[in-house]
Design an enzyme around this catalytic site. Sequence first.
Site, mmCIF file in Angstrom:
data_model
loop_
_atom_site.group_PDB
_atom_site.id
_atom_site.type_symbol
_atom_site.label_atom_id
_atom_site.label_comp_id
_atom_site.label_asym_id
_atom_site.label_seq_id
_atom_site.Cartn_x
_atom_site.Cartn_y
_atom_site.Cartn_z
ATOM 1 N N GLY A 1 -42.220 9.387 -4.700
ATOM 2 C CA GLY A 1 -42.429 9.382 -3.256
ATOM 3 C C GLY A 1 -43.883 9.067 -2.944
ATOM 4 N N GLU A 2 -44.375 9.588 -1.825
ATOM 5 C CA GLU A 2 -45.770 9.410 -1.387
ATOM 6 C C GLU A 2 -46.079 7.983 -0.954
ATOM 7 O OE1 GLU A 2 -48.524 10.599 -4.437
ATOM 8 O OE2 GLU A 2 -47.614 12.577 -4.719
ATOM 9 N N GLY A 3 -45.108 7.073 -1.015
ATOM 10 C CA GLY A 3 -45.396 5.664 -0.812
ATOM 11 C C GLY A 3 -45.843 4.980 -2.086
#
Length: 336
Positions: free
Chosen positions: A303-305
């Site tokens: 996640g987190e980009g």
Amino acid sequence: MSATFSNLDDFRAALAAAPVVDAKAMGEAEERNGQLTKPPGALGRLEDMAIWYAGWRGNPRPSIEAPQVIVFAGNHGVTAQGVSAFPAEVTEQMVLNFQHGGAAINQLSKSAGASLDVIALSLETPTADFTQEAAMDDAGFLAAVQTGWDAVNPESDLLVVGEMGIGNTTSAAAIANALFGGEAEDWVGRGTGVDDAGLVNKARVVREGVALHGAGDGVDILQRLGGRELAAMAGAIARARSLRIPVIMDGFICTAAAATLAKAQDGALDHVIAGHVSAEAAHGAVLAQLGKEPMLSLGMRLGEGSGGALAINILKSAVACHSGMATFAEAGVSEG
């Protein structure tokens, strides 16, 4: 165009009014691509990516100079159902880590030459438990969408949005189930690392949420089953479209949020490319539903980009080749 959303139909109207690709620039980019010093198609998908990017930027010979990464964070009331291996406090702790430069997304953004913004959305007040009621009321949902919309820098030329939110793989699975049907088990994964019993529990939670809230268009489903960070990602993706800023999509949660836009408005994700396919079980299935082929497949599930940010350099390379290579005529090379 900027916008202020006073009701859900205002947001739907913004989706409907979004600009389309610049066909002239795209045609000129295709023409240029056919004249470059390489055999036709020799750069594979890099050629398609560069032409796509050129069409959205309205420039047949573009460059990528100012990518932006935005990470939105939110907390989910559905964590009361025991769907995560980590407590909700981890969301705020990770936001501090982002702000101090210590997370993977900080390093990936830096290596891609991208600015990074981290926006926490009311972490002290989780959304409602969607097995009991809609995750957000109209005002809360619109505030989150507006936050995402306003977070996009109009001067950027590429956008990646990411998220942090304990419980948000459950939210994403519920959205995917509501949008695309099938069984809850088709869409749930281990997220932060739940065990087999946790996986069964997640499926139960998704099933109950979809039974309660699964009707309606993509905007309704995002409001009822999403989270503030998912709504903000959707708002940012929509804003990027209004500014003709191409978007690299991240993983399962980002893709589920984006999919609600496609369900609400045909073609809403034409300016979006899939950065990667994650190891979260259902991500590939959602990408397939959207007709998006991922750029990378590296077994990531952070996640987190992070997957989207990693893909920035791939798209930069595609655009650099397209715009920087000489044509046969310029190089004095004979065409075969």
